[in-house]
Design a protein around this motif. Structure first.
Motif, short mmCIF file in Angstrom:
data_model
loop_
_atom_site.label_atom_id
_atom_site.label_comp_id
_atom_site.label_asym_id
_atom_site.label_seq_id
_atom_site.Cartn_x
_atom_site.Cartn_y
_atom_site.Cartn_z
N GLN A 108 -85.31 49.87 -18.61
CA GLN A 108 -86.72 50.01 -18.24
C GLN A 108 -87.26 48.70 -17.66
OE1 GLN A 108 -88.67 51.21 -21.84
NE2 GLN A 108 -88.11 53.37 -21.62
N ASP A 109 -86.94 47.59 -18.32
CA ASP A 109 -87.40 46.28 -17.85
C ASP A 109 -86.84 45.97 -16.47
OD1 ASP A 109 -88.73 46.07 -20.26
OD2 ASP A 109 -87.39 44.53 -21.09
N LEU A 110 -85.54 46.24 -16.27
CA LEU A 110 -84.92 45.98 -14.97
C LEU A 110 -85.50 46.88 -13.90
CD1 LEU A 110 -81.19 45.48 -16.04
CD2 LEU A 110 -82.81 43.72 -15.30
N ASN A 111 -85.79 48.14 -14.25
CA ASN A 111 -86.39 49.05 -13.28
C ASN A 111 -87.78 48.56 -12.88
OD1 ASN A 111 -86.47 51.52 -11.72
ND2 ASN A 111 -88.01 52.21 -13.18
N GLY A 112 -88.53 48.04 -13.83
CA GLY A 112 -89.84 47.49 -13.52
C GLY A 112 -89.75 46.29 -12.60
N LYS A 113 -88.71 45.51 -12.77
CA LYS A 113 -88.52 44.30 -11.97
C LYS A 113 -87.98 44.60 -10.57
CE LYS A 113 -86.16 39.81 -12.43
NZ LYS A 113 -85.29 39.01 -13.30
N TYR A 114 -87.03 45.56 -10.48
CA TYR A 114 -86.33 45.80 -9.22
C TYR A 114 -86.58 47.17 -8.59
CZ TYR A 114 -83.63 41.67 -10.53
OH TYR A 114 -83.25 40.40 -10.87
N ASP A 115 -87.25 48.08 -9.28
CA ASP A 115 -87.52 49.43 -8.77
C ASP A 115 -86.22 50.16 -8.40
OD1 ASP A 115 -88.95 51.68 -7.98
OD2 ASP A 115 -89.25 50.92 -5.96
N ALA A 141 -74.84 48.86 -4.19
CA ALA A 141 -76.24 49.00 -3.77
C ALA A 141 -77.19 48.35 -4.78
CB ALA A 141 -76.59 50.48 -3.60
N VAL A 142 -76.79 48.31 -6.04
CA VAL A 142 -77.64 47.67 -7.06
C VAL A 142 -77.72 46.17 -6.79
CG1 VAL A 142 -78.02 47.30 -9.52
CG2 VAL A 142 -77.02 49.45 -8.73
N GLU A 164 -85.51 53.25 -8.96
CA GLU A 164 -85.72 54.70 -8.92
C GLU A 164 -84.85 55.43 -7.90
OE1 GLU A 164 -87.48 56.49 -11.08
OE2 GLU A 164 -87.99 54.66 -12.14
N SER A 165 -84.64 54.84 -6.74
CA SER A 165 -83.89 55.53 -5.68
C SER A 165 -82.38 55.33 -5.80
CB SER A 165 -84.36 55.03 -4.31
OG SER A 165 -84.10 53.64 -4.19
N LEU A 166 -81.94 54.55 -6.78
CA LEU A 166 -80.51 54.23 -6.90
C LEU A 166 -79.82 55.09 -7.96
CD1 LEU A 166 -80.65 50.33 -6.80
CD2 LEU A 166 -80.13 51.88 -4.92
N THR A 167 -78.58 55.40 -7.70
CA THR A 167 -77.74 56.08 -8.67
C THR A 167 -76.69 55.07 -9.13
OG1 THR A 167 -78.03 58.18 -7.54
CG2 THR A 167 -76.16 58.01 -9.04
#
Length: 79
Positions: A34-41, A9-10, A43-46
């Motif tokens: 943090q940088d990757l989360n900002g780029k790809y969001d 899913a990632v 939050e909903s992935l495990t």
């Protein structure tokens, strides 16, 4: 340069299987995530994180090296 590999899913979220990232200063695993989360969001992935094929905690204070390979792995299922 750090190679970041995406699975499951990632990979679907990022629309790529890997990317190579360069950085000019010391980079922690937490900062990378943090940088990757900002780029790809993410939050909903495990997902689980592996560095050089070893599972590491996302909360660890791990300092990345330029030759490291970071993998973001989906939850494992099986039997």
């Amino acid at each position: 340069m750090i190679e970041v590999k995406y699975f499951g899913a990632v990979a679907e979220k990022t629309k790529c299987e890997f990317e190579k990232l360069s950085f000019s200063e010391e980079l922690s695993l937490q900062k990378l995530l943090q940088d990757l989360n900002g780029k790809y969001d993410f939050e909903s992935l495990t997902f689980t994180v592996a560095v050089n094929q070893k599972i590491v905690s996302k909360a660890s204070n791990y300092t990345l090296q330029t030759s490291d390979v970071v993998a973001l792995l989906p939850p494992f299922a099986g039997g």
